[in-house]
Motif scaffolding. Structure first.
Motif, PDB file in Angstrom:
ATOM      1  N   GLY B  82       0.823  -1.196   0.000  1.00 50.55           N
ATOM      2  CA  GLY B  82       0.000   0.000   0.000  1.00 50.55           C
ATOM      3  C   GLY B  82       0.855   1.242   0.000  1.00 50.55           C
ATOM      4  O   GLY B  82       2.059   1.174   0.271  1.00 50.55           O
ATOM      5  N   GLU B 144      -4.203   1.025  -1.807  1.00 49.37           N
ATOM      6  CA  GLU B 144      -3.674  -0.240  -1.289  1.00 49.37           C
ATOM      7  C   GLU B 144      -4.167  -1.428  -2.102  1.00 49.37           C
ATOM      8  O   GLU B 144      -5.328  -1.467  -2.514  1.00 49.37           O
ATOM      9  N   THR B 167       3.693  13.273   1.961  1.00 46.26           N
ATOM     10  CA  THR B 167       3.029  12.134   2.596  1.00 46.26           C
ATOM     11  C   THR B 167       2.590  12.552   3.992  1.00 46.26           C
ATOM     12  O   THR B 167       3.178  13.457   4.585  1.00 46.26           O
ATOM     13  N   PHE B 168       1.562  11.901   4.494  1.00 41.86           N
ATOM     14  CA  PHE B 168       0.935  12.321   5.743  1.00 41.86           C
ATOM     15  C   PHE B 168       0.855  11.156   6.717  1.00 41.86           C
ATOM     16  O   PHE B 168       0.515  10.043   6.346  1.00 41.86           O
ATOM     17  N   ASP B 169       1.157  11.454   7.980  1.00 44.20           N
ATOM     18  CA  ASP B 169       1.010  10.454   9.031  1.00 44.20           C
ATOM     19  C   ASP B 169      -0.445  10.475   9.471  1.00 44.20           C
ATOM     20  O   ASP B 169      -0.927  11.484   9.980  1.00 44.20           O
ATOM     21  N   ARG B 171      -1.965   9.273  11.927  1.00 49.94           N
ATOM     22  CA  ARG B 171      -2.258   9.467  13.348  1.00 49.94           C
ATOM     23  C   ARG B 171      -2.138  10.920  13.785  1.00 49.94           C
ATOM     24  O   ARG B 171      -2.834  11.374  14.671  1.00 49.94           O
ATOM     25  N   HIS B 174       0.881  14.937  10.510  1.00 52.63           N
ATOM     26  CA  HIS B 174       2.195  15.486  10.191  1.00 52.63           C
ATOM     27  C   HIS B 174       2.530  15.173   8.730  1.00 52.63           C
ATOM     28  O   HIS B 174       2.323  14.068   8.257  1.00 52.63           O
ATOM     29  N   ASN B 176       5.246  15.376   5.270  1.00 48.26           N
ATOM     30  CA  ASN B 176       6.652  15.195   4.936  1.00 48.26           C
ATOM     31  C   ASN B 176       6.777  15.177   3.417  1.00 48.26           C
ATOM     32  O   ASN B 176       6.004  14.497   2.755  1.00 48.26           O
ATOM     33  N   GLN B 198      10.782   6.691   0.878  1.00 50.89           N
ATOM     34  CA  GLN B 198      10.567   7.742   1.866  1.00 50.89           C
ATOM     35  C   GLN B 198       9.131   7.794   2.322  1.00 50.89           C
ATOM     36  O   GLN B 198       8.742   8.688   3.042  1.00 50.89           O
ATOM     37  N   GLU B 199       8.332   6.839   1.869  1.00 46.07           N
ATOM     38  CA  GLU B 199       6.925   6.876   2.248  1.00 46.07           C
ATOM     39  C   GLU B 199       6.723   6.306   3.623  1.00 46.07           C
ATOM     40  O   GLU B 199       7.521   5.525   4.122  1.00 46.07           O
ATOM     41  N   ASN B 200       5.611   6.661   4.198  1.00 47.94           N
ATOM     42  CA  ASN B 200       5.208   6.014   5.439  1.00 47.94           C
ATOM     43  C   ASN B 200       3.879   5.346   5.173  1.00 47.94           C
ATOM     44  O   ASN B 200       3.051   5.857   4.451  1.00 47.94           O
ATOM     45  N   ASN B 201       3.671   4.200   5.752  1.00 49.57           N
ATOM     46  CA  ASN B 201       2.345   3.593   5.693  1.00 49.57           C
ATOM     47  C   ASN B 201       2.176   2.651   6.869  1.00 49.57           C
ATOM     48  O   ASN B 201       1.424   1.722   6.818  1.00 49.57           O
TER      49      ASN B 201
END
Lengths: 352, 201
Positions: B82, B144, B167-169, B171, B174, B176, B198-201
């Motif tokens: 995802g 996803e 990209t966004f957290d 929770r 935040h 980035n 560099q992504e967050n998921n």
């Protein structure tokens, strides 16, 4: 996602019999030469309920895909395929009693049983000692057996989409594991021993029941992908949880250890010597204390690259002992004082 | 504005040709692009050479640079892969399913005073050959492949092309800025190997 990676497979060695409405008898019409030449056989998207006996005549078969049929059992005949390296059997009706007794004798590198009805990891799978890739995604597994550690060659373990509620510490004894998928399960905690998975590059934990992660996860130096979405991760600082006051034995033990008093089997009964030897050092680097059974679960927020606050949990020896970063327990922890973890290591972990 | 005849593209090459013609003009007719992308019936043998999968995460494989007006790329999603929640840097984004299914979850831009995390606005499952559209004014999304048994392949068009996004957290809201990279270009694996996402998921 598995494909055939055999060396320069000529088209004669690939037999694609997928989507042909084949039933259980359809392999019988092939010539003996055709069977002996075939290294890759695709039988997916047909209507087989059992594997035909004649499968055993494909003596040089290395890759077999029987996905998307109606198989409820895999017969003993498959065990005659001594050269079989990859078996894909996704989306059938296989369950705990579907695999033949001697299935473990196959020399498989890759096994994909996702989309079936397994409630337990079949013991025959745990006998496939050469296995590099195992997928049981989308089944009904309730647990992971401790015997998983016998799959010493395992690099990929896909267990997403099951009903797993806990992870056995033995999972950490897989030295080659690079990719661990545990998403879409019911996992409430991650054992700190997972930091022994030195080869782990990608860890998928999204859509579980995690409220925090063990602090030890920071030592997974090769970890580059970490998915955590869809977990009830604590966002605000959680004040220290229940604390059972230490027993007299523990208090005495702490004093012995912190004052470096010498002790040996000559002075003490052996059970006390063993007890003293089991002292755990408080992870607070500014605290020289130890603890035995009584400790405080402390949640600290570690800020990764100024991006995310990951709630990591570790034990402290007492509520009075604080991590260097939480000078004010009421506020969110400030990561810049987290000097116990090198900055470059922090930067390489992704989460959200 | 000249109205281009909407002839159904039979092949991927036909589709690329039609897109070049449509994007000659400076104004993008979103419905037109969405319709023509949707009408191409996916034929795996036409795009297989771009469909390179990575074991650990989804890949972006450049197909065509659209004379600088757009980027056309194929994304390959393994089981369970995802994306993060992300924006589209003021560009149009079209996403068509070539194989399998993808779940798209929409989010509003996070409020500075976020409480309780970013809440999803809506979600849907896109089926083979369907084409979705999004831009920053419509919000943010996460895409996803939720299947544990099937891979997914999607065709994306971004106009104008962009190399970074946010990209966004979920929770905390935040954000980035991340740089976007290609796993392959025009069917060839790029040299930018071993880069950490560099992504967050």
């Amino acid at each position: 996602m598995e494909g055939f990676e055999g060396a320069s497979s000529s088209s004669e060695s690939v037999l694609d019999l997928s989507r042909l409405n084949l039933n259980n008898n359809s392999l019988d019409a092939l010539s003996e030469k055709r069977r002996k030449d075939t290294k890759q056989l695709y039988l997916c998207y047909n209507r087989m309920t059992v594997l035909p006996e004649s499968i055993s005549l494909f003596s040089n078969l290395e890759f077999l895909d029987i996905s998307n049929n109606a198989l409820s059992v895999i017969s003993e005949d498959i065990t005659r395929l001594t050269k079989l390296k990859t078996l894909i059997a996704k989306n059938n009706s296989l369950n705990d009693s579907s695999l033949p007794k001697d299935f473990g004798s196959l020399q498989l590198d890759v096994l994909n049983l996702s989309g079936n009805r397994f409630e337990e990891m079949p013991s025959q799978c745990l006998q496939l000692l050469r296995l590099q890739s195992l997928s049981l995604g989308g089944n009904r597994l309730k647990s992971i057996p401790a015997e998983i550690e016998s799959l010493a060659s395992l690099e990929l373990l896909y267990l997403g989409g099951n009903q797993i509620s806990s992870i056995p510490a033995e999972l950490a004894n897989l030295p080659s594991l690079c990719y661990l998928v545990l998403c879409d399960n019911r996992i409430q905690s991650v054992p700190p021993q997972l930091n022994k998975l030195h080869s782990l590059r990608s860890l998928s934990l999204h859509n579980n029941l995690l409220t925090y992660l063990p602090r030890e996860i920071l030592s997974l130096v090769h970890l580059q992908e970490l998915s955590l979405r869809g977990n009830p991760l604590v966002v605000r600082f959680v004040k220290d949880m229940t604390y059972d006051p230490p027993s007299l034995l523990e208090l005495a033990g702490r004093t012995v250890k912190s004052k470096n008093l010498a002790y040996s089997h000559k002075d003490l009964p052996s059970h006390l010597v063993n007890y003293l030897d089991m002292a755990s050092k408080c992870p607070n680097p500014k605290c020289a204390g130890v603890y035995f059974d009584s400790c405080v679960r402390h949640i600290k927020f570690v800020d990764f690259c100024g991006k995310y606050r990951l709630p990591l949990m570790h034990y402290l020896c007492s509520p009075e002992c604080t991590s260097p970063c939480s000078s004010n327990p009421q506020s969110d922890a400030d990561s810049d004082e987290d000097n116990s973890v090198p900055a470059d290591r922090l930067q390489r972990v992704l989460l959200g | 504005m000249e109205h281009t005849e909407l002839i159904k593209p039979e092949t991927l090459q036909d589709l690329i040709q039609a897109l070049h013609e449509i994007f000659e003009s400076d104004r993008v007719n979103v419905e037109e692009v969405q319709s023509i992308m949707e009408s191409y019936e996916s034929k795996p043998h036409e795009w297989m050479k771009y469909a390179r999968f990575d074991q650990y995460r989804y890949t972006r494989n450049l197909v065509d640079e659209g004379n600088g007006k757009f980027n056309l790329m194929i994304l390959c999603w393994g089981e369970g892969h995802g994306s993060s929640i992300h924006d589209h840097t003021d560009s149009h984004c079209f996403m068509k399913l070539l194989q399998g299914q993808l779940k798209e979850t929409l989010f509003d831009w996070p409020d500075r005073k976020l409480q309780g995390g970013m809440q999803q606005k809506s979600q849907r499952v896109l089926l083979e050959n369907q084409c979705a559209y999004i831009n920053d004014s419509l919000g943010l999304h996460r895409v996803e492949n939720v299947s544990h048994t099937e891979t997914a392949v999607s065709l994306h068009l971004y106009s104008p092309p962009f190399q970074t996004c946010q990209t966004f957290d979920q929770r905390t809201g935040h954000r980035n800025t991340v740089k976007m990279t290609f796993w392959s270009k025009f069917g060839e694996r790029t040299a930018y190997a071993g880069s950490v996402s560099q992504e967050n998921n």
